[in-house]
Design a protein around this motif. Structure first.
Motif, PDB file in Angstrom:
ATOM      1  N   PRO A 185      23.948  59.980  -4.179  1.00 19.77           N
ATOM      2  CA  PRO A 185      23.076  60.715  -5.106  1.00 19.77           C
ATOM      3  C   PRO A 185      23.424  62.198  -5.150  1.00 19.77           C
ATOM      4  N   ASP A 186      23.291  62.766  -6.341  1.00 17.28           N
ATOM      5  CA  ASP A 186      23.521  64.191  -6.569  1.00 17.28           C
ATOM      6  C   ASP A 186      24.956  64.628  -6.265  1.00 17.28           C
ATOM      7  N   THR A 187      25.876  63.700  -6.461  1.00 12.69           N
ATOM      8  CA  THR A 187      27.297  64.055  -6.389  1.00 12.69           C
ATOM      9  C   THR A 187      27.655  64.957  -7.564  1.00 12.69           C
ATOM     10  N   LYS A 188      28.537  65.895  -7.303  1.00 16.29           N
ATOM     11  CA  LYS A 188      29.055  66.762  -8.361  1.00 16.29           C
ATOM     12  C   LYS A 188      30.555  66.492  -8.490  1.00 16.29           C
ATOM     13  N   ALA A 189      30.977  66.071  -9.685  1.00 16.28           N
ATOM     14  CA  ALA A 189      32.391  65.783  -9.932  1.00 16.28           C
ATOM     15  C   ALA A 189      32.899  66.675 -11.061  1.00 16.28           C
ATOM     16  N   VAL A 190      34.073  67.222 -10.875  1.00 15.96           N
ATOM     17  CA  VAL A 190      34.721  68.053 -11.894  1.00 15.96           C
ATOM     18  C   VAL A 190      36.130  67.534 -12.105  1.00 15.96           C
ATOM     19  N   ILE A 191      36.466  67.276 -13.353  1.00 15.60           N
ATOM     20  CA  ILE A 191      37.794  66.783 -13.708  1.00 15.60           C
ATOM     21  C   ILE A 191      38.425  67.780 -14.659  1.00 15.60           C
ATOM     22  N   THR A 192      39.642  68.205 -14.348  1.00 13.16           N
ATOM     23  CA  THR A 192      40.358  69.097 -15.246  1.00 13.16           C
ATOM     24  C   THR A 192      41.775  68.577 -15.426  1.00 13.16           C
ATOM     25  N   ALA A 193      42.486  69.142 -16.379  1.00 10.59           N
ATOM     26  CA  ALA A 193      43.847  68.691 -16.679  1.00 10.59           C
ATOM     27  C   ALA A 193      44.688  69.889 -17.086  1.00 10.59           C
ATOM     28  N   ASN A 194      45.969  69.636 -17.321  1.00 12.87           N
ATOM     29  CA  ASN A 194      46.873  70.742 -17.636  1.00 12.87           C
ATOM     30  C   ASN A 194      46.558  71.384 -18.981  1.00 12.87           C
ATOM     31  N   THR A 195      46.021  70.606 -19.918  1.00  7.65           N
ATOM     32  CA  THR A 195      45.661  71.147 -21.224  1.00  7.65           C
ATOM     33  C   THR A 195      44.329  70.569 -21.669  1.00  7.65           C
ATOM     34  N   GLU A 196      43.667  71.267 -22.567  1.00  8.04           N
ATOM     35  CA  GLU A 196      42.394  70.780 -23.106  1.00  8.04           C
ATOM     36  C   GLU A 196      42.566  69.481 -23.893  1.00  8.04           C
ATOM     37  N   PRO A 197      43.605  69.318 -24.748  1.00 11.24           N
ATOM     38  CA  PRO A 197      43.771  68.038 -25.446  1.00 11.24           C
ATOM     39  C   PRO A 197      43.974  66.864 -24.497  1.00 11.24           C
ATOM     40  N   GLN A 198      44.724  67.075 -23.406  1.00 10.86           N
ATOM     41  CA  GLN A 198      44.912  66.006 -22.424  1.00 10.86           C
ATOM     42  C   GLN A 198      43.566  65.559 -21.870  1.00 10.86           C
ATOM     43  N   LEU A 199      42.725  66.517 -21.547  1.00  8.98           N
ATOM     44  CA  LEU A 199      41.418  66.230 -20.967  1.00  8.98           C
ATOM     45  C   LEU A 199      40.489  65.564 -21.975  1.00  8.98           C
ATOM     46  N   HIS A 238      17.455  64.746 -12.395  1.00  7.02           N
ATOM     47  CA  HIS A 238      18.761  64.788 -11.720  1.00  7.02           C
ATOM     48  C   HIS A 238      19.938  64.960 -12.692  1.00  7.02           C
ATOM     49  N   CYS A 239      19.658  65.167 -13.976  1.00  7.72           N
ATOM     50  CA  CYS A 239      20.755  65.224 -14.944  1.00  7.72           C
ATOM     51  C   CYS A 239      21.672  66.424 -14.717  1.00  7.72           C
ATOM     52  N   LYS A 240      21.182  67.475 -14.061  1.00  6.07           N
ATOM     53  CA  LYS A 240      22.003  68.659 -13.810  1.00  6.07           C
ATOM     54  C   LYS A 240      22.628  68.667 -12.419  1.00  6.07           C
ATOM     55  N   THR A 241      22.166  67.797 -11.541  1.00  3.81           N
ATOM     56  CA  THR A 241      22.655  67.813 -10.161  1.00  3.81           C
ATOM     57  C   THR A 241      23.503  66.591  -9.808  1.00  3.81           C
ATOM     58  N   TRP A 242      23.457  65.578 -10.650  1.00  3.74           N
ATOM     59  CA  TRP A 242      24.156  64.315 -10.363  1.00  3.74           C
ATOM     60  C   TRP A 242      25.009  63.984 -11.594  1.00  3.74           C
ATOM     61  N   ARG A 243      26.256  64.471 -11.601  1.00  8.95           N
ATOM     62  CA  ARG A 243      27.011  64.405 -12.844  1.00  8.95           C
ATOM     63  C   ARG A 243      28.508  64.614 -12.631  1.00  8.95           C
ATOM     64  N   ALA A 244      29.254  64.246 -13.652  1.00 10.81           N
ATOM     65  CA  ALA A 244      30.693  64.521 -13.725  1.00 10.81           C
ATOM     66  C   ALA A 244      30.955  65.270 -15.017  1.00 10.81           C
ATOM     67  N   ASP A 245      31.781  66.300 -14.937  1.00 11.72           N
ATOM     68  CA  ASP A 245      32.076  67.126 -16.107  1.00 11.72           C
ATOM     69  C   ASP A 245      33.578  67.323 -16.270  1.00 11.72           C
ATOM     70  N   ALA A 246      34.026  67.236 -17.513  1.00 12.93           N
ATOM     71  CA  ALA A 246      35.395  67.621 -17.844  1.00 12.93           C
ATOM     72  C   ALA A 246      35.397  69.123 -18.104  1.00 12.93           C
ATOM     73  N   VAL A 247      36.174  69.851 -17.341  1.00 15.21           N
ATOM     74  CA  VAL A 247      36.156  71.311 -17.402  1.00 15.21           C
ATOM     75  C   VAL A 247      37.544  71.823 -17.757  1.00 15.21           C
ATOM     76  N   THR A 248      37.631  72.567 -18.837  1.00 14.10           N
ATOM     77  CA  THR A 248      38.908  73.202 -19.189  1.00 14.10           C
ATOM     78  C   THR A 248      39.021  74.529 -18.438  1.00 14.10           C
ATOM     79  N   TRP A 249      40.228  75.005 -18.293  1.00 14.59           N
ATOM     80  CA  TRP A 249      40.446  76.239 -17.553  1.00 14.59           C
ATOM     81  C   TRP A 249      41.290  77.199 -18.383  1.00 14.59           C
ATOM     82  N   SER A 250      41.187  78.463 -18.045  1.00 17.76           N
ATOM     83  CA  SER A 250      42.080  79.488 -18.570  1.00 17.76           C
ATOM     84  C   SER A 250      42.207  80.554 -17.503  1.00 17.76           C
ATOM     85  N   GLU A 251      43.240  81.356 -17.599  1.00 14.81           N
ATOM     86  CA  GLU A 251      43.484  82.378 -16.582  1.00 14.81           C
ATOM     87  C   GLU A 251      42.359  83.410 -16.534  1.00 14.81           C
TER      88      GLU A 251
END
Length: 499
Positions: free
Chosen positions: A98-112, A147-160
């Motif tokens: 319960p209340d796991t936080k998962a973040v998934i990112t990739a090399n580019t936004e289209p890939q993700l 729990h919608c804000k504490t137990w979730r997985a999100d695809a997160v894009t990155w930039s410098e």
């Protein structure tokens, strides 16, 4: 019903430290009418990774042990099911704690957005407990109230310039799952910020990095080298995995060479011997688009014509006069036959007084060449991309090219350091898209269009058309063509013998 749900919750919770057991339990393996009807479980390499992560987590709960991050890196060829494993891991992490936080990112936004997260979403819908979560385009969260804000997985894009999502990755006393997809393309700064955030004591931390090993440097490379004592690294040859396209891999081996960097990266899961596999750097292309240039009036006007072979490709006519490839906009044509294209080439060549017209003569391009000959297009020359490189180069240290296409791109790459191109995103993507490799004769081989498409990229039609303008040198002339329609007006009016 409440008893059934309680039993399900207890069953799922029993796999909190056993990712492999959870995956076998929670998905409908072998069940008719499902996407997994023909599968009896994860592939062997996927099971190995699930088992490895479970062992690391369980070790942290042994008496006298400290809970340490489980760091797992997988470098592989194509088609082995990386995205499926990412999905299984995400499902296990969220469902069993319960209340796991998962973040998934990739090399580019289209890939993700178009590959990684849609695959995760698909697997979540197959879960035995899929009703515990709500799946959105780039996020998945618990349906449990509050729990919608504490137990979730999100695809997160990155930039410098925007790394806050990784700097704030904390979940004390619970579980954090961080996944880097196509990890070779994720800059070192993202790795550094993420690592600095994963410091919560008493927290289950699982950090996985997956991808093709495209760069023999950087943090992903270090997972298998300098930091191999911290990371569990696994390199997977696509040919050893059930369900992959073995015939295609054999074709690649014949085309590029068994020991080429192409085979090492895209099939064997090994890092290339050379540097970046990107033949033309993104920075080089961006600078050429910004650079102010002007052609010399005597520079030859050269046309390059890339002829479309597939329904979703386009035929392109590109113009270049010396250092300037933007004074006449390129012409992109779709769904035109060879006669229509030839007529347009002849018309544009006459309109601008082209000094040379280099046409891609492979496949259907031969018909365009033949028709242009009938129309007496001046300076016409057929170019075969697969022919041998034949421009004279007397520098013993010069790069050697496996074929004419690679040679033209090599000449274009040098020109881009001083030339100017249109600020066109399609062109810029085309120029920076192809990878390159060395064959057994140490000659540069450029990635084929069809292989780029398998990698999710479009055929680089605009870049190939520009490259064709470098097929052969064209002499300067006072009669050189240009946007004024052939011979410059000021040259026509000038008589050097007149008093």
């Amino acid at each position: 019903m409440a008893d059934i749900q309680a039993q399900l919750a207890d069953a799922v919770a029993s796999y909190a430290l056993d990712p492999e057991g959870f995956v076998l339990f929670a998905f409908p393996w072998g069940q008719a009418g499902t996407d997994l009807a023909d599968a009896d479980g994860p592939r062997a390499w996927q099971r190995d990774i699930l088992r490895s992560i479970g062992e690391k987590i369980r070790a942290g709960y042994e008496p006298g042990s400290v809970l340490m991050p489980a760091l797992q890196a997988v470098a592989s060829g194509h088609g082995i099911g990386k995205s499926a494993l990412v999905s299984m891991l995400t499902a296990w992490a969220l469902c069993t704690c319960p209340d796991t936080k998962a973040v998934i990112t990739a090399n580019t936004e289209p890939q993700l957005r178009t590959k990684t997260f849609p695959e995760i979403s698909k697997w979540f819908r197959l879960l035995i407990c899929s009703h515990w979560f709500r799946v959105h385009g780039m996020s998945i969260h618990s349906t449990m109230p509050g729990h919608c804000k504490t137990w979730r997985a999100d695809a997160v894009t990155w930039s410098e310039t925007n790394l806050e999502a990784f700097a704030g990755l904390h979940n004390v006393g619970r579980r954090i799952l961080l996944i880097f997809d196509e990890a070779s393309g994720i800059i070192d700064r993202v790795w550094e910020v993420a690592e600095g955030a994963l410091t919560d004591e008493g927290t289950e931390i699982i950090w996985c990095a997956f991808g093709n090993p495209t760069q023999p440097s950087g943090r992903f490379f270090e997972c298998f080298n300098r930091q191999r004592d911290r990371w569990s690294g696994r390199q997977v040859d696509s040919r050893t995995v059930d369900g992959t396209n073995k015939a295609l891999f054999e074709q690649w081996a014949e085309t590029y060479g068994e020991d080429s960097d192409f085979m090492r990266v895209r099939v064997k899961g090994q890092f290339p011997r050379a540097g970046s596999m990107q033949f033309i750097g993104t920075d080089t292309v961006a600078e050429a688009a910004r650079r102010e240039v002007s052609a010399i009036i005597t520079d030859a006007l050269v046309m390059g014509v890339d002829v479309a072979r597939y329904g979703d490709d386009q035929s392109v006519i590109f113009f270049r006069k010396g250092r300037d490839a933007r004074m006449i906009p390129p012409i992109c044509l779709r769904k035109v036959d060879t006669m229509q294209l030839a007529a347009r080439v002849a018309d544009e060549a006459q309109r601008y007084g082209a000094d040379a017209v280099f046409i891609d003569g492979g496949g259907v391009g031969a018909g365009v060449v033949d028709r242009c000959r009938q129309l007496h297009v001046r300076g016409l020359m057929e170019v075969q991309f697969g022919a041998r490189a034949d421009r004279a180069n007397y520098d013993t240290n010069a790069e050697r090219y496996a074929n004419k296409r690679a040679e033209m791109w090599g000449t274009m790459r040098t020109w881009l350091k001083t030339g100017g191109i249109p600020d066109d995103q399609t062109l810029m993507t085309d120029l920076s898209g192809p990878w390159y490799f060395f064959n057994p004769r140490n000659e540069i081989v450029l990635e084929r269009k069809e292989d780029m498409k398998k990698r999710g990229l479009a055929s680089p039609d605009m870049a190939d058309a520009l490259a064709l303008t470098f097929a052969y040198p064209v002499l300067k002339s006072h009669q050189a063509g240009g946007p004024w329609g052939g011979r410059p007006q000021q040259m026509q009016d000038y008589d050097p013998w007149k008093a």
